[in-house]
Write a protein that holds these residues in place. Structure first.
Motif, PDB file in Angstrom:
ATOM      1  N   ALA A 142     -10.121  21.818  13.850  1.00  0.00           N
ATOM      2  CA  ALA A 142     -10.981  20.652  14.068  1.00  0.00           C
ATOM      3  C   ALA A 142     -11.070  19.801  12.816  1.00  0.00           C
ATOM      4  O   ALA A 142     -11.002  18.562  12.875  1.00  0.00           O
ATOM      5  N   ALA A 143     -11.207  20.439  11.654  1.00  0.00           N
ATOM      6  CA  ALA A 143     -11.260  19.686  10.391  1.00  0.00           C
ATOM      7  C   ALA A 143      -9.932  18.994  10.124  1.00  0.00           C
ATOM      8  O   ALA A 143      -9.894  17.829   9.704  1.00  0.00           O
ATOM      9  N   SER A 181      -7.768  17.902  12.157  1.00  0.00           N
ATOM     10  CA  SER A 181      -7.462  16.828  13.112  1.00  0.00           C
ATOM     11  C   SER A 181      -8.512  15.736  13.146  1.00  0.00           C
ATOM     12  O   SER A 181      -8.312  14.724  13.822  1.00  0.00           O
ATOM     13  N   GLN A 182      -9.602  15.905  12.439  1.00  0.00           N
ATOM     14  CA  GLN A 182     -10.745  15.018  12.610  1.00  0.00           C
ATOM     15  C   GLN A 182     -10.427  13.570  12.250  1.00  0.00           C
ATOM     16  O   GLN A 182     -10.915  12.641  12.881  1.00  0.00           O
ATOM     17  N   GLN A 203      -7.216   9.129  14.468  1.00  0.00           N
ATOM     18  CA  GLN A 203      -7.929   8.248  15.383  1.00  0.00           C
ATOM     19  C   GLN A 203      -7.178   8.025  16.692  1.00  0.00           C
ATOM     20  O   GLN A 203      -7.784   7.821  17.733  1.00  0.00           O
ATOM     21  N   LYS A 255      -4.603  13.423  18.854  1.00  0.00           N
ATOM     22  CA  LYS A 255      -5.714  14.345  18.680  1.00  0.00           C
ATOM     23  C   LYS A 255      -5.447  15.651  19.419  1.00  0.00           C
ATOM     24  O   LYS A 255      -5.001  15.655  20.570  1.00  0.00           O
ATOM     25  N   ASP A 306      -6.714  18.890  21.382  1.00  0.00           N
ATOM     26  CA  ASP A 306      -7.846  19.251  22.247  1.00  0.00           C
ATOM     27  C   ASP A 306      -7.630  20.704  22.646  1.00  0.00           C
ATOM     28  O   ASP A 306      -7.262  21.011  23.769  1.00  0.00           O
ATOM     29  N   LYS A 338      -3.748  10.834   8.014  1.00  0.00           N
ATOM     30  CA  LYS A 338      -5.041  11.381   8.406  1.00  0.00           C
ATOM     31  C   LYS A 338      -5.058  12.886   8.649  1.00  0.00           C
ATOM     32  O   LYS A 338      -6.105  13.517   8.544  1.00  0.00           O
ATOM     33  N   VAL A 364      -9.630  15.861   6.105  1.00  0.00           N
ATOM     34  CA  VAL A 364     -11.008  16.305   5.899  1.00  0.00           C
ATOM     35  C   VAL A 364     -10.995  17.672   5.234  1.00  0.00           C
ATOM     36  O   VAL A 364     -10.275  18.582   5.671  1.00  0.00           O
ATOM     37  N   PHE A 370     -18.403  22.245   6.487  1.00  0.00           N
ATOM     38  CA  PHE A 370     -17.798  21.813   7.743  1.00  0.00           C
ATOM     39  C   PHE A 370     -17.851  22.934   8.774  1.00  0.00           C
ATOM     40  O   PHE A 370     -18.200  22.708   9.932  1.00  0.00           O
ATOM     41  N   TYR A 380     -19.678  22.861  12.403  1.00  0.00           N
ATOM     42  CA  TYR A 380     -18.826  22.900  13.588  1.00  0.00           C
ATOM     43  C   TYR A 380     -19.223  24.028  14.537  1.00  0.00           C
ATOM     44  O   TYR A 380     -19.391  23.807  15.737  1.00  0.00           O
TER      45      TYR A 380
END
Length: 448
Positions: free
Chosen positions: A289-290, A292-293, A296, A301, A303, A415, A419, A425, A429
């Motif tokens: 999750a971090a 991929s955060q 945009q 992304k 899932d 990106k 993060v 984090f 999360y």
């Protein structure tokens, strides 16, 4: 160091990282300077627990197939690369590792000699491999050991006419019914970890979701799927690249699938937020999750769907504190930012975004050279044997000699892993997801 002391040391080495570097003293086989009296005290305190826990023995069955059975689907470029990298991560740790794949010319050049140890990903070879591994795991159970099976697939996936998920082998589909009938139900493994990187992977494991069928067929299909519900197998944990009807993505810069690369980075230790040498499901999920955060573009992304085995929700996907046959890279306090490790063959092994305040330990296949890289800088290192530990704080850094290669997708380049991953984090999360967190145990203070 005797065998019992070595076993204790493997269990605590990651917790000792926060005291790095201690004052000079005789170095252990893992590279930490711990001091033998402290080692014996730790052994005496922890031996009853070690004796009570059955020995866990790992097995890995990896299927990697670029080809699709659907003529409308283009062949993948890097599923075979992902299979090769999974193999190199698991082979030093597992008692038996099987790779079913056809490696293309480029992948064979990157991984010399590996093609001779692979078999084609056909239904017959899969059946033969499962039979052999099940026989080995049954012998482990008789000996009082706890076998753990990793079943990993990377390749094409889709849903069939009745909504049942399937993945592509060379000679036919392997669907959810096959997964439960051939892999899960007959397995003598104490735990099974399913890792699937494929489009529609959620439907390959889970029976939920709309089934495009007439009302008269609903009862029959429901009864058919009931015996294959994941909840009936509490020893099974799953990590899937999609939690819905979503695509999985490849990235040319790393010559790999994005999800599989993140999973391997996590399992190598980048997700070990409490530094106990174990990577649990919540740690892996939060790490992805971090990572991929910052992406945009919704098409890029991830899932994912992940569920630990209900039998033990704290079961480790990766336990690098054991004598794993890997080497270790310590990235100490003070080094921070977006970093990655690439070996001298050009294989991207792991990516991470490190916080300055906390050290990080990565497990790497031994007997090869690596580069630790960050934007514009790199440091060369050699992992010369299993159990070795290299301190990145002592490496010589220089300007990067690597130029950009090929077309790089902007969202991933700028990106992905943007993060920082750490306790802050992670805690936020898992709280947002309602997951049970790992214990933030710093371990014994082994500084002098």
């Amino acid at each position: 160091m005797d065998r019992l002391a070595l076993k204790w040391h493997a269990a605590v080495q990651f917790r000792a990282v926060r005291a790095w570097p201690p004052m000079p003293s005789p170095r252990s086989p893992f590279g930490f300077s711990l001091g033998f009296p402290l080692l014996l005290l730790g052994l005496a305190a922890s031996w009853p627990a070690l004796a009570a826990e059955p020995e866990r023995v790992s097995y890995a069955l990896i299927i990697a197939n670029n080809a699709s059975l659907d003529p409308k689907q283009a062949a993948l470029r890097y599923a075979d690369d992902d299979g090769a990298r999974y193999y190199e991560l698991f082979a030093p740790q597992a008692r038996d590792t099987v790779l079913l794949s056809v490696l293309d010319e480029e992948t064979q050049a990157r991984h010399p000699g590996l093609a001779a140890r692979t078999q084609p990903p056909t239904r017959a070879r899969l059946k033969e491999s499962l039979a052999r591994l099940n026989a080995e795991m049954a012998e482990d159970r008789k000996a009082g050991k706890a076998p753990v099976l990793y079943f990993i697939f990377t390749g094409h996936g889709q849903r069939g006419p009745a909504g049942e998920g399937m993945v592509s082998l060379l000679d036919g589909p392997f669907n959810r019914s096959d997964l439960y009938a051939q892999v899960i139900t007959p397995s003598p493994a104490s735990f099974i970890h399913l890792i699937v990187d494929a489009c529609d992977s959620y439907f390959f494991v889970n029976a939920r979701g709309a089934l495009p069928i007439g009302p008269a067929q609903t009862a029959a299909v429901t009864q058919h799927l009931a015996s294959r519900e994941l909840d009936r197998y509490p020893q099974v944990g799953v990590v899937l690249s999609t939690s819905s009807a979503r695509e999985s993505h490849e990235w040319s810069t790393i010559s790999a699938g994005v999800f599989s690369h993140q999973v391997r980075s996590a399992l190598a230790g980048a997700a070990d937020v409490n530094r106990d040498g174990r990577v649990e499901y919540s740690e892996l999920t939060a790490f992805i999750a971090a990572a991929s955060q910052g992406v945009q573009d919704v098409r890029g992304k991830l899932d994912i769907f992940a569920r630990p085995p209900p039998l033990d929700r704290s079961a480790a996907l990766s336990d690098l504190g054991r004598n794993s046959g890997l080497g270790y890279l310590l990235v100490p306090e003070g080094l921070s930012g977006r970093m990655w490790v690439e070996d001298t063959r050009g294989v991207r092994v792991a990516d991470f975004h490190k916080e300055r305040e906390r050290p990080l330990v990565l497990a790497l296949p031994p007997d090869r050279g690596y580069y630790l890289r960050t934007e514009g800088r790199e440091a060369r290192l050699k992992m010369d044997r299993a159990g070795a530990l290299v301190d990145a704080g002592g490496l010589a850094w220089s300007s990067s000699t690597v130029a950009s290669r090929g077309a790089v997708e902007e969202a991933f380049r700028d990106k992905l892993f943007g993060v920082a991953f750490g306790p802050s984090f992670y805690s936020g999360y898992v709280a947002s997801q309602g997951m049970p967190p790992v214990v933030m145990d710093e371990g014994p203070d082994l500084s002098p």
